[in-house]
Structures are given as C-alpha cells and as structure tokens.
Motif scaffolding. Structure first.
Motif, PDB file in Angstrom:
ATOM      1  N   ASN A   1       0.819  -1.212   0.000  1.00 53.97           N
ATOM      2  CA  ASN A   1       0.000   0.000   0.000  1.00 53.97           C
ATOM      3  C   ASN A   1       0.855   1.265   0.000  1.00 53.97           C
ATOM      4  O   ASN A   1       0.338   2.364  -0.157  1.00 53.97           O
ATOM      5  N   ASP A   2       2.158   1.113   0.165  1.00 53.47           N
ATOM      6  CA  ASP A   2       3.092   2.236   0.057  1.00 53.47           C
ATOM      7  C   ASP A   2       3.549   2.318  -1.393  1.00 53.47           C
ATOM      8  O   ASP A   2       4.411   1.555  -1.840  1.00 53.47           O
ATOM      9  N   ARG A   3       2.992   3.249  -2.136  1.00 51.63           N
ATOM     10  CA  ARG A   3       3.258   3.325  -3.578  1.00 51.63           C
ATOM     11  C   ARG A   3       4.730   3.597  -3.869  1.00 51.63           C
ATOM     12  O   ARG A   3       5.306   3.023  -4.796  1.00 51.63           O
ATOM     13  N   HIS A   4       5.341   4.447  -3.068  1.00 52.30           N
ATOM     14  CA  HIS A   4       6.756   4.767  -3.274  1.00 52.30           C
ATOM     15  C   HIS A   4       7.612   3.513  -3.121  1.00 52.30           C
ATOM     16  O   HIS A   4       8.532   3.268  -3.917  1.00 52.30           O
TER      17      HIS A   4
ATOM     18  N   VAL B   1      10.764  -1.038  -5.623  1.00 49.47           N
ATOM     19  CA  VAL B   1      11.015  -2.466  -5.828  1.00 49.47           C
ATOM     20  C   VAL B   1      10.919  -2.814  -7.306  1.00 49.47           C
ATOM     21  O   VAL B   1      11.774  -3.530  -7.854  1.00 49.47           O
ATOM     22  N   CYS B   2       9.885  -2.303  -7.977  1.00 47.01           N
ATOM     23  CA  CYS B   2       9.707  -2.591  -9.398  1.00 47.01           C
ATOM     24  C   CYS B   2      10.824  -2.000 -10.247  1.00 47.01           C
ATOM     25  O   CYS B   2      11.256  -2.599 -11.232  1.00 47.01           O
TER      26      CYS B   2
ATOM     27  N   PHE C   1       0.489  -3.484  -6.978  1.00 47.83           N
ATOM     28  CA  PHE C   1      -0.893  -3.515  -6.512  1.00 47.83           C
ATOM     29  C   PHE C   1      -0.947  -2.853  -5.144  1.00 47.83           C
ATOM     30  O   PHE C   1      -0.061  -3.061  -4.307  1.00 47.83           O
ATOM     31  N   GLY C   2      -2.000  -2.058  -4.928  1.00 48.01           N
ATOM     32  CA  GLY C   2      -2.127  -1.348  -3.670  1.00 48.01           C
ATOM     33  C   GLY C   2      -2.964  -2.056  -2.632  1.00 48.01           C
ATOM     34  O   GLY C   2      -2.993  -1.656  -1.467  1.00 48.01           O
ATOM     35  N   SER C   3      -3.663  -3.130  -3.029  1.00 49.99           N
ATOM     36  CA  SER C   3      -4.500  -3.878  -2.090  1.00 49.99           C
ATOM     37  C   SER C   3      -4.568  -5.331  -2.508  1.00 49.99           C
ATOM     38  O   SER C   3      -4.361  -5.671  -3.680  1.00 49.99           O
TER      39      SER C   3
END
Length: 252
Positions: free
Chosen positions: A8-11, A16-17, A30-32
């Motif tokens: 849920n931490d977009r940063h 990582v990506c 994915f955020g959830s």
C-alpha cells in the motif's frame, strides 16, 4: 519473469519494481490484496513480493489465497519494517518463502529474488539444449527437433513453443504470452498470437497421440498439457483451478 508487488506504500512498490525491471524482470504493482486477486484471475505471475503490514491483515489473506490458487512452489517473499522474531515467523508460517527487512538494499533484493526463482523454476535456467520427451530445443540456434527430426520453425514460433514447454501444465494468460514472446511489441493484433499458436500446434504435432496437447483456456489464454495413458497428466497442472476447453473452441 513477471513479478507482482503488493504494497500500500506506492513509493516502496515503485522502488522495488524499478530495481527488478533493471534486473530484467517484468513487474506490476498492486495497492490492495483485492486488486491483486482480481488481476491474478486474468493474468499470470511468476512470483509475489508482499509488504507484510497491509491494512486489516490483508497480507496473510493474500498469501493464503495465492497458496491455494497457484502451485506449491510459487515463490513468495515478504517485506517488513520490523526485525523482531515473532513478525518474521508469522510471515513464514503463513506460507512465504523468504523475507527482507527495510530499508531495501537493491543488490540483496535482486539476489534473493533470483534465488527464489531458480528454486521454483529450475528448467528456466539458460542451457544450450533442453529436452522435453521427444522434443529437443537448441536455445542458441533456435532449432527444435522431434524424435531427432528437425522442425522448420521461425524464431517467434521457437520462442512460443519453448515458453509452453517450460510452463508445462500451467495456464498462461494472453498478456503473459505477449510480453514473453513479443516483448515490447505488445500492440500486435490478437489474431497474430492465435495464428502463431496454431502453427506451433501443427508443426510440433502437439496432439494427444504424441503425448502433448496445446489447449485454449477459456477467456484466459493457453496451456500445454502432457498426456498420460488415461488422459491428461493431472500432476502437471500444478494445482491450477483453470479448466481447459476443447481444441475446437480455440480462436485459431
């Protein structure tokens, strides 16, 4: 390899990506857990990286869902900001294979991911000659033989056939096949993929009487199945919940 990152931490997930993309992997964030589950029903992934402290305990739920849906060897690694033993034990007990503690170190992340992928997909390691039953693939020359007889295939057909054999029994989504075989050229017409699949099936004679069947998976993609004397070899399905349809339903 395609890796799903649930955080849920977009940063954090984008970092990582970025690291994994530089190392040559495909990556989707994915955020959830709900978002991941929805996408995973339509697409294929080779690994999951998950932040253990998602809101409302979503990480444990997601890990259990993945373990139930995918093969037992599907690699899962969790990331945590806590180094206490109870936290780490909980993640591993839920079904994860490895973990990393924040802050993420780029070199360590790549090394741990590569180690998990090698363990989960040993046949993916680059070798000069790969054999599946009577089929032999020569990766350097792009040549394939069946019972010692050469088969005339294009490079794309070779790549597509090898992709299916390396994922024997595993349903592959159309999006996964496009990215794996056509790389950045993802705007190709859908019919192009179906035509190539049809040619691979015909040229390699992937029919039950030869021990293999290349079958469509309804509203998803394709799967190469190994046949036993009693039909499809269920052990090769890797626990998939997808059901193939008859060859006559293929879009080719």
């Amino acid at each position: 390899m395609r890796i799903a990152v649930l955080d849920n931490d977009r940063h954090q997930s984008e970092l990582v990506c970025q690291v994994l993309s530089t190392a040559g992997h495909g990556c989707q964030t994915f955020g959830s857990s709900r978002e991941l589950m929805t996408q995973a029903r339509r697409d294929s992934f080779d690994m999951l990286i998950i932040h253990w402290h998602l809101p409302e305990g979503g990480a444990s739920e997601a890990v259990h869902w993945v373990r139930d849906r995918f093969s037992a060897t599907f690699p899962i690694m969790f990331i945590t900001g806590r180094s206490n033993e109870d936290d780490i034990v909980a993640g591993l007990a839920a079904g994860a294979d490895d973990y990393m503690i924040k802050p993420i170190r780029r070199g360590e992340l790549v090394a741990r991911v590569q180690a998990l992928l090698r363990r989960a997909y040993p046949t993916q390691n680059a070798v000069e000659q790969i054999q599946f039953g009577g089929y032999v693939f020569q990766s350097r020359t792009g040549r394939v033989t069946m019972q010692g007889k050469p088969i005339d295939v294009t490079q794309k057909e070779f790549d597509l056939a090898l992709l299916f054999f390396r994922n024997l029994g595993r349903p592959l989504s159309r999006a996964y096949i496009l990215e794996a075989v056509w790389s950045r050229d993802v705007q190709i017409p859908s019919r192009t993929m179906d035509t190539h699949v049809s040619r691979v099936r015909s040229k390699l004679q992937l029919r039950p009487e030869h021990g293999f069947r290349l079958a469509p998976v309804y509203s998803y993609g394709y799967r190469l199945e190994q046949m036993s004397s009693g039909g499809v070899n269920n052990a090769a399905h890797n626990g998939s919940k997808h059901s193939p349809v008859n060859d006559s339903d293929a879009a080719d």
